[in-house]
Each structure stands twice: as C-alpha cells, then as structure tokens.
Design a protein around this motif. Structure first.
Motif, short mmCIF file in Angstrom:
data_model
loop_
_atom_site.label_atom_id
_atom_site.label_comp_id
_atom_site.label_asym_id
_atom_site.label_seq_id
_atom_site.Cartn_x
_atom_site.Cartn_y
_atom_site.Cartn_z
N MET A 299 5.32 -1.48 -30.19
CA MET A 299 4.75 -2.62 -30.92
C MET A 299 4.15 -2.14 -32.24
O MET A 299 3.45 -1.14 -32.29
N LYS A 300 4.45 -2.89 -33.31
CA LYS A 300 3.93 -2.49 -34.62
C LYS A 300 2.45 -2.84 -34.73
O LYS A 300 1.93 -3.68 -33.98
N SER A 301 1.77 -2.19 -35.66
CA SER A 301 0.37 -2.52 -35.92
C SER A 301 0.28 -3.25 -37.25
O SER A 301 1.06 -2.99 -38.17
N LYS A 302 -0.67 -4.17 -37.35
CA LYS A 302 -0.80 -4.99 -38.56
C LYS A 302 -1.21 -4.13 -39.75
O LYS A 302 -2.16 -3.34 -39.67
N VAL A 303 -0.50 -4.29 -40.87
CA VAL A 303 -0.88 -3.60 -42.09
C VAL A 303 -2.10 -4.29 -42.68
O VAL A 303 -2.36 -5.46 -42.40
N ASN A 304 -2.83 -3.57 -43.51
CA ASN A 304 -3.97 -4.17 -44.20
C ASN A 304 -3.80 -3.99 -45.70
O ASN A 304 -2.84 -3.37 -46.17
N ILE A 305 -4.73 -4.53 -46.45
CA ILE A 305 -4.62 -4.53 -47.91
C ILE A 305 -4.62 -3.11 -48.47
O ILE A 305 -3.84 -2.78 -49.38
N THR B 23 8.24 -5.61 -46.70
CA THR B 23 8.88 -6.93 -46.77
C THR B 23 7.97 -8.04 -46.26
O THR B 23 7.06 -7.81 -45.46
N MET B 24 8.29 -9.25 -46.72
CA MET B 24 7.60 -10.46 -46.28
C MET B 24 8.65 -11.55 -46.10
O MET B 24 9.59 -11.65 -46.89
N VAL B 25 8.53 -12.33 -45.05
CA VAL B 25 9.40 -13.49 -44.83
C VAL B 25 8.52 -14.69 -44.50
O VAL B 25 7.34 -14.55 -44.18
N THR B 26 9.11 -15.88 -44.57
CA THR B 26 8.34 -17.08 -44.24
C THR B 26 8.47 -17.42 -42.76
O THR B 26 9.44 -17.08 -42.10
N ALA B 27 7.47 -18.12 -42.26
CA ALA B 27 7.50 -18.73 -40.93
C ALA B 27 6.56 -19.92 -40.98
O ALA B 27 5.53 -19.88 -41.67
N TYR B 28 6.92 -20.96 -40.24
CA TYR B 28 6.12 -22.19 -40.26
C TYR B 28 5.80 -22.69 -38.85
O TYR B 28 5.24 -23.77 -38.69
N ASN C 213 8.09 -9.48 -33.58
CA ASN C 213 8.87 -8.48 -32.84
C ASN C 213 9.74 -7.63 -33.75
O ASN C 213 10.39 -6.69 -33.29
N SER C 214 9.77 -7.96 -35.04
CA SER C 214 10.57 -7.22 -36.01
C SER C 214 9.70 -6.19 -36.72
O SER C 214 8.50 -6.07 -36.45
N THR C 215 10.30 -5.48 -37.67
CA THR C 215 9.57 -4.48 -38.45
C THR C 215 9.00 -5.05 -39.75
O THR C 215 8.37 -4.32 -40.52
N VAL D 239 1.40 -20.08 -36.52
CA VAL D 239 1.99 -18.81 -36.99
C VAL D 239 1.03 -17.66 -36.70
O VAL D 239 1.45 -16.58 -36.24
N VAL D 240 -0.25 -17.87 -36.94
CA VAL D 240 -1.26 -16.85 -36.64
C VAL D 240 -1.25 -16.50 -35.15
O VAL D 240 -1.32 -15.33 -34.77
N LYS D 241 -1.12 -17.53 -34.30
CA LYS D 241 -1.06 -17.30 -32.86
C LYS D 241 0.20 -16.53 -32.46
O LYS D 241 0.17 -15.70 -31.56
N GLY D 242 1.30 -16.84 -33.13
CA GLY D 242 2.58 -16.24 -32.75
C GLY D 242 2.80 -14.84 -33.27
O GLY D 242 3.68 -14.13 -32.77
N ALA D 243 2.03 -14.42 -34.27
CA ALA D 243 2.27 -13.10 -34.89
C ALA D 243 0.97 -12.33 -35.07
O ALA D 243 0.52 -12.10 -36.20
N PRO D 244 0.36 -11.90 -33.97
CA PRO D 244 -0.92 -11.20 -34.07
C PRO D 244 -0.82 -9.82 -34.71
O PRO D 244 -1.84 -9.26 -35.14
N ASN D 245 0.39 -9.26 -34.79
CA ASN D 245 0.57 -7.91 -35.34
C ASN D 245 1.18 -7.92 -36.74
O ASN D 245 1.65 -6.89 -37.22
N THR D 246 1.18 -9.10 -37.38
CA THR D 246 1.77 -9.25 -38.71
C THR D 246 0.74 -9.86 -39.65
O THR D 246 0.00 -10.76 -39.27
N PHE D 247 0.68 -9.35 -40.86
CA PHE D 247 -0.27 -9.85 -41.87
C PHE D 247 0.18 -11.24 -42.32
O PHE D 247 1.31 -11.42 -42.76
#
Length: 274
Positions: free
Chosen positions: A1-7, A21-26, A36-38, A73-81
């Motif tokens: 599992m990846k860890s969330k990046v910070n500023i 990289t950054m992608v959209t999600a709604y 689940n991705s990188t 989105v925040v609930k679904g991606a706890p390990n993504t900024f």
C-alpha cells in the motif's frame, strides 16, 4: 500500500527531478481505484460540472456540488493527496469570502488543499488564504472558469507578451505562498521557463514534458467522455465503447432468456409452497 505524499515531498521531488502524477475523481469508487494505483494526487475538479453533471462549462458549479463530490473521494482514497477545487464565485468576490469558502471546503470535506484559478491578480487572495492556514494550489494558463475572457479553449502564451505574463504570474503566486500550480494549455517552452522560474512544482495539462508533474481528467484518458477530446489528452482505454458493449450484452441475454441462469438465482425449496 502506498503512503500519502505531502507538500514537502512534492517540493523535494521537483528538486530531485522526480516526476509525479495527478488524475481526477468525483466519486468513492473511482477514488478507491486511484488509491490502489501508484498515482500520487487526485484532483476533484470543477470539471465535474461537464463530465458528471452535464453542464456546458465549469462556471455553473457551486460550492455545495464541490463539497458533495469531494467528501466521498476523501473517503475512497485515504492514501492519496486530495485537491479540492474552488468553484467560480467562491473566491473572486472578496478576500474574506475566499478565506471563508476555503475554510469550508477543507473542514467539510477533509481534502488536503484547495485549488483556485488566476495569476498575479489573485496573488493577494492566495496570500490571505495561505496565511489563514489553508494550502493553495494555483492554476494558470487556460483557466476554464474564465474561458470567455480568453477567447475560448485556446492555447495561452502564444506570443512574447502573454508568455511574459505567465512567467510573471507563476512568480507572483509562488511569492504569495502557493505550494504548487497547475499550468494548462501553454507552449512547452513557455511552461519550461515557468517551471525553471520558481521552486514550486508545476503540474502540466497540455503544457508539454518539461514540467514537474502531469494531470489528466479520468473520463478523458479512459475514453469515457465523448463530447470533445483536447489535443493534449492521450486515451489509455476506450471504456465508453466497452461499457456500451457490456450494456448491450446484458440486454441481449435478458431478452434471450440467458440471464439470470441458475448460477445467478436462488433455487431454494420452500416447504408447502405447492
């Protein structure tokens, strides 16, 4: 599992020349797939107005709609900024209103930062929001909320005057305290100069290969949105076509009596039913 990046890590990645990289999600499901991705960042952009709500532009998106979509989105991606977009009208009325809405977006959704459009003319707003404790991602170049002023969805910085303005803009938002910036629809060499002019990470969309990161709209890169495809979008899949075929297959199987079969039914004997 990846860890969330910070500023700080994003700034370090720029310094070390490491792309991200950054992608959209709604929605929750898409966010959980990205988690689940990188991919390091998710943008819940006001582009949801066009790809999710059917609006003709992003201008009509409200704060309530943004909050409604950012929360799952925040609930679904706890390990993504998670980047929450400030919609048109949420920050251009007054500095006080901008701080109020930035606070609301952060408190009610749990996103990691807010994003707003505008260059030097919004530097004072960015400075005020960051001083209030809210991290800000800027957005320069083609700014979809104000495309009518820009002559439509066109490449920005095509001449020396507008290119110089973009370079001055990125310096202004960096000095104001923005920790990164999206740069959209800008010639590659201009975007390169913008990235070299500041120490904050530049996330490009239609800005060429010389910036620090890249972002694409999920519905575009997956081949789901069919109204138009910008030149800068690479389609990594044709999910719209695949989904139409799946729906057609379901419809055909139901009409032919093939679905549901015993495998997908509950064959339970109910005593006395005879």
């Amino acid at each position: 599992m990846k860890s969330k990046v910070n500023i700080l890590e994003m700034k370090r990645m720029k310094k070390e020349g490491k792309k991200f990289t950054m992608v959209t999600a709604y929605d929750y499901t898409t966010a959980s797939i990205v988690d689940n991705s990188t991919v390091e960042l998710i943008l819940v952009g006001d582009s949801l107005g066009m790809v999710m709500l059917g609006y003709d532009s992003t201008t009509g998106v409200t704060m309530e709609e943004m909050i409604h979509h950012i929360k799952p989105v925040v609930k679904g991606a706890p390990n993504t900024f998670i980047v929450g977009d400030m919609p048109f009208g949420a920050y251009n009325v007054s500095v006080e209103k901008a701080i109020e809405n930035a606070n609301r977006l952060m408190k009610e959704t749990g996103c990691d930062c807010i994003k707003l459009e505008g260059g030097a003319e919004f530097a004072h707003t960015i400075e005020a929001i960051t001083k209030a404790g809210v991290p800000v991602m800027a957005h320069l170049g083609l700014t979809p909320q104000t495309t009518s002023q820009l002559g439509g969805f066109k490449v920005q910085g095509r001449d020396l005057e507008t290119a110089n303005k973009l370079i001055n803009d990125i310096k202004a938002v960096a000095e104001a305290g923005a920790f990164s910036a999206v740069v959209e629809c800008v010639p590659s060499q201009v975007a390169k100069l913008m990235a070299e002019a500041v120490d904050l990470p530049i996330i490009g969309i239609g800005a060429g290969p010389y910036v620090d990161a890249q972002v694409l709209v999920t519905q575009d890169m997956m081949g789901m949105f069919d109204k138009f495809t910008p030149k800068f979008v690479k389609k990594y899949a044709t999910l719209r076509e695949d989904m139409v075929n799946i729906y057609n297959g379901f419809n055909s199987e139901v009409k032919e009596g093939l679905f549901p079969s015993k495998e997908y039914s509950f064959d339970i004997k109910v005593d006395g039913l005879e």
